[in-house]
Enzyme design. Structure first.
Site, PDB file in Angstrom:
ATOM      1  N   TYR A 105       0.960  -1.111  -0.093  1.00 45.69           N
ATOM      2  CA  TYR A 105       0.008  -0.225  -0.110  1.00 45.69           C
ATOM      3  C   TYR A 105       0.884   1.278  -0.015  1.00 45.69           C
ATOM      4  O   TYR A 105       0.816   2.393  -0.748  1.00 45.69           O
ATOM      5  CB  TYR A 105      -0.798  -0.014   1.242  1.00 45.69           C
ATOM      6  CG  TYR A 105      -1.825   1.204   1.464  1.00 45.69           C
ATOM      7  CD1 TYR A 105      -3.046   1.475   0.532  1.00 45.69           C
ATOM      8  CD2 TYR A 105      -1.468   2.142   2.021  1.00 45.69           C
ATOM      9  CE1 TYR A 105      -3.771   2.393   0.638  1.00 45.69           C
ATOM     10  CE2 TYR A 105      -2.296   3.335   2.494  1.00 45.69           C
ATOM     11  CZ  TYR A 105      -3.472   3.564   1.498  1.00 45.69           C
ATOM     12  OH  TYR A 105      -4.338   4.647   1.728  1.00 45.69           O
ATOM     13  N   LYS A 109       1.164   4.299  -3.081  1.00 44.64           N
ATOM     14  CA  LYS A 109       0.986   5.665  -2.663  1.00 44.64           C
ATOM     15  C   LYS A 109       2.210   6.523  -3.007  1.00 44.64           C
ATOM     16  O   LYS A 109       2.123   7.608  -3.418  1.00 44.64           O
ATOM     17  CB  LYS A 109       0.597   5.828  -1.146  1.00 44.64           C
ATOM     18  CG  LYS A 109      -0.756   5.201  -1.017  1.00 44.64           C
ATOM     19  CD  LYS A 109      -1.691   5.789  -1.747  1.00 44.64           C
ATOM     20  CE  LYS A 109      -3.183   5.365  -1.688  1.00 44.64           C
ATOM     21  NZ  LYS A 109      -4.236   5.950  -2.503  1.00 44.64           N
TER      22      LYS A 109
END
Length: 221
Positions: A105, A109
């Site tokens: 994750y 990002k």
């Protein structure tokens, strides 16, 4: 009066024809803003070797692949209008401070942050202002946080503050519209890595335990 048009696309398993629907839907619209807000994370944070590859590949498809495809369709429309336009890409503080137990994750990002920075330079002379929004905790279904607090921003306030900042010449490409998040992220970034990593790992392990307990309670109901 504003008119709403809806195109439903599942970024996790979309086909090329789904994005052609977007092209067809927006062809006669005067678009002034693109908000890339799609994103998923794992159900429970965990160490990378203990996570599931298929879930992580889906995360990459949604958090990166789908957003690239949508932007490819919409960005030319923003350039064509030759007026001030905006692209808001929702990144995360994990792009600035990569977080243990959220390795993939955080990686998606970080991509969003780097990509946004490049796009901002590429399209500045085209009248398109690109921002990478890097909040910390926001009330949402994905964060599983239900109530706002001093360090948790409500989704309504986050959206409102994001719109208020548009056009401010001194703002960097990377920011969290919620001032408390900016202060916390900045302060954490000043800590030596060997100190910060222990705190981050301890925090995420605590969150993991809490989510496991919540999941068991829901299964027992």
């Amino acid at each position: 009066k504003n008119k709403n048009k809806t195109v439903v696309v599942d970024f996790g398993k979309s086909e090329a024809s789904d994005y052609e629907k977007i092209t067809e839907t927006i062809k006669d619209l005067d678009l002034s803003m693109l908000v890339n807000n799609a994103g998923i994370t794992g159900e429970i944070p965990d160490r990378y070797a203990d996570t599931f590859l298929d879930e992580e590949l889906k995360m990459v498809n949604v958090n990166i692949g789908g957003i690239l495809k949508v932007t490819k369709k919409v960005l030319p429309k923003l350039v064509e209008r030759k007026k001030k336009s905006y692209v808001l890409n929702l990144s995360s503080y994990t792009a600035i401070l990569p977080t243990p137990l959220l390795a993939v994750y955080s990686g998606t990002k970080s991509f969003m942050l780097a990509w946004s920075t490049s796009l901002r330079t590429e399209y500045a002379d085209k009248g398109v202002e690109v921002h990478s929004l890097c909040p910390m905790y926001v009330v949402s279904a994905m964060s599983k946080i239900r109530k706002p607090s001093l360090i948790v921003c409500s989704s309504k306030k986050f959206a409102s503050d994001s719109l208020k900042m548009l056009g401010c010449p001194l703002l960097p490409v990377v920011e969290s519209p919620y001032a408390i998040h900016t202060l916390i992220t900045g302060a954490m970034g000043l800590l030596p890595y060997f100190i910060r990593r222990k705190s981050e790992l301890s925090t995420m392990l605590g969150i993991k335990k809490k989510l496991i307990r919540r999941k068991k309670r829901l299964e027992e109901q």
